[in-house]
Design a protein around this motif. Structure first.
Motif, PDB file in Angstrom:
ATOM      1  N   ARG A 204       0.814  -1.214   0.000  1.00 26.84           N
ATOM      2  CA  ARG A 204       0.000   0.000   0.000  1.00 26.84           C
ATOM      3  C   ARG A 204       0.849   1.267   0.000  1.00 26.84           C
ATOM      4  O   ARG A 204       0.351   2.353  -0.303  1.00 26.84           O
ATOM      5  CB  ARG A 204      -0.953   0.010   1.200  1.00 26.84           C
TER       6      ARG A 204
ATOM      7  N   VAL B 175       2.304   1.863  -4.289  1.00 20.95           N
ATOM      8  CA  VAL B 175       1.257   1.546  -5.259  1.00 20.95           C
ATOM      9  C   VAL B 175       1.717   1.743  -6.694  1.00 20.95           C
ATOM     10  O   VAL B 175       1.156   1.131  -7.608  1.00 20.95           O
ATOM     11  CB  VAL B 175      -0.016   2.379  -4.994  1.00 20.95           C
ATOM     12  N   THR B 176       2.742   2.568  -6.924  1.00 23.59           N
ATOM     13  CA  THR B 176       3.228   2.758  -8.290  1.00 23.59           C
ATOM     14  C   THR B 176       3.883   1.495  -8.835  1.00 23.59           C
ATOM     15  O   THR B 176       4.147   1.413 -10.039  1.00 23.59           O
ATOM     16  CB  THR B 176       4.224   3.923  -8.347  1.00 23.59           C
TER      17      THR B 176
ATOM     18  N   ILE C  19       2.431  -1.486  -8.587  1.00 24.60           N
ATOM     19  CA  ILE C  19       1.400  -2.492  -8.835  1.00 24.60           C
ATOM     20  C   ILE C  19       1.353  -2.900 -10.304  1.00 24.60           C
ATOM     21  O   ILE C  19       1.262  -4.088 -10.635  1.00 24.60           O
ATOM     22  CB  ILE C  19       0.028  -1.995  -8.350  1.00 24.60           C
TER      23      ILE C  19
ATOM     24  N   CYS D 156      -5.021   0.208  -7.094  1.00 27.32           N
ATOM     25  CA  CYS D 156      -4.082   1.125  -6.439  1.00 27.32           C
ATOM     26  C   CYS D 156      -4.679   1.770  -5.195  1.00 27.32           C
ATOM     27  O   CYS D 156      -3.947   2.278  -4.339  1.00 27.32           O
ATOM     28  CB  CYS D 156      -3.638   2.208  -7.421  1.00 27.32           C
TER      29      CYS D 156
ATOM     30  N   GLU E  94      -5.996  -1.475   0.112  1.00 25.06           N
ATOM     31  CA  GLU E  94      -4.951  -1.491   1.146  1.00 25.06           C
ATOM     32  C   GLU E  94      -4.005  -2.690   1.044  1.00 25.06           C
ATOM     33  O   GLU E  94      -2.912  -2.670   1.591  1.00 25.06           O
ATOM     34  CB  GLU E  94      -5.599  -1.494   2.540  1.00 25.06           C
ATOM     35  N   TRP E  95      -4.407  -3.772   0.417  1.00 25.64           N
ATOM     36  CA  TRP E  95      -3.588  -4.972   0.240  1.00 25.64           C
ATOM     37  C   TRP E  95      -3.035  -5.521   1.555  1.00 25.64           C
ATOM     38  O   TRP E  95      -1.819  -5.534   1.772  1.00 25.64           O
ATOM     39  CB  TRP E  95      -2.444  -4.727  -0.747  1.00 25.64           C
TER      40      TRP E  95
END
Length: 344
Positions: free
Chosen positions: A177, A180-181, A183, A214, A217-218
């Motif tokens: 989280r 995120v760039t 992902i 993106c 929260e993963w």
């Protein structure tokens, strides 16, 4: 074969730079990070890049071995050492001779074994269970945990002397989280690996679906993302994954995090900087151009706000959570305070 750690975000660039430096040493390392962030992958990278790389890398999951067997697993045993020990057996230390022993989930190691591990770290010797002959331990130890060992030390669940001996150089892996760039890079990696293995047809994610990924929260980090990709490769092979195809937990969580209440019960979709959400990427992609610096500045503002809120304004803990120095966080706050939210 060397392993790679996928990512080009600033937290990952700092992490990989640290890996390059520590790999050249023989120091004991403590690798920390949430479950699913890739701690064993980082350990293997350090091993592969080290002078010990041509020798074995032996992983041990301390939480997966029963307490009564873990001493034998680590140090080996002599014939007749206990019921069922019908022959002599080498332990993981012996199997890792010359190379690296990776102790995953070190926080699960029983206190009785922590004393013996400390002796190995300090004196470089150990004995097999049921034996009395000291054996030299020519191994580098890398340990990892998703638990807070400092808290465990305060609760007398982990030895303080072992903690400091293990954490000579701490290596912390940021959660997904906070990167995120990366992902989209990870999605490409998992999809390409699946295709190279001949396991199905490629897929792609629509801009709207990618944007929601993106915002999520993963909690399971990279492992959760990989499982999601495998699911869609099976169900949507050769097709495009649309926003409506995403699991409800991602749609619901992302929607909650992507909008802010205006106080009247209605959702405010305006771009409100630190008090709201980053500018919607799907909207940006429909425009004539994208102001990437402004978008990522808003994203940075939001991440800092959430980190400070999570730790009740404690800048030291928020900085550690974000993977930056406290002084860096303070400088970022000073810079953001001078930029109105509507222009951040």
């Amino acid at each position: 074969m060397s392993v790679a750690f996928i990512g080009g975000s600033e937290p990952i660039r700092r992490l990989l730079s640290l890996v390059e430096r520590v790999a050249r040493t023989d120091s004991t390392l403590l690798i920390t990070g949430e479950s699913g962030t890739g701690k064993e992958r980082i350990a293997r990278m350090i091993h592969d890049k080290s002078p010990r790389g041509r020798y074995p890398f032996v992983p041990v999951n301390c939480g997966a071995i029963p307490d009564g067997l873990i001493e034998s697993e680590l140090f080996g045993h002599e014939k007749g050492a206990f019921t069922g020990a019908v022959s002599q057996r080498s332990g993981r230390f012996e199997l890792a001779e010359g190379g690296t022993l990776f102790l995953d989930e070190i926080g699960e190691l029983p206190l009785s074994l922590q004393v013996k591990l400390l002796r190995v770290l300090q004196e470089k010797v150990y004995e097999r269970v049921g034996g009395s002959q000291p054996r030299k331990a020519n191994v580098r130890i890398l340990a990892a945990t998703h638990r807070n060992l400092e808290q465990m030390v305060r609760e007398d669940l982990f030895r303080e002397d072992l903690f400091y001996r293990l954490s000579v150089i701490p290596v912390d892996i940021p959660p997904l989280r906070l990167r995120v760039t990366d992902i989209s890079l990870l999605l490409d990696f998992f999809i390409n690996r699946w295709i190279e293995e001949g396991r199905g047809d490629p897929i792609r994610f629509s801009p709207e679906a990618l944007h929601r990924l993106c915002l999520y929260e993963w909690p399971g980090n990279i492992r959760e993302l990989e499982n999601l990709v495998e699911r869609f490769l099976v169900l949507k092979g050769g097709e495009t994954v649309e926003l409506s195809d995403l699991p409800e937990k991602i749609l619901g969580a992302a929607a909650d995090g992507a909008t802010a209440s205006d106080g009247s019960g209605n959702r405010d979709t305006r771009d409100s900087g630190i008090s709201g959400r980053p500018l919607d990427l799907a909207d940006l992609l429909e425009g004539e151009s994208i102001d990437m610096p402004a978008y990522f500045l808003r994203l940075e503002r939001t991440m800092i706000e959430k980190a400070l809120a999570r730790f009740s304004g404690n800048k030291t803990r928020a900085a550690a959570f974000l993977g930056i120095n406290r002084t860096t966080l303070i400088e970022k706050l000073k810079r953001l305070e001078g930029i109105p939210p509507d222009h951040a």
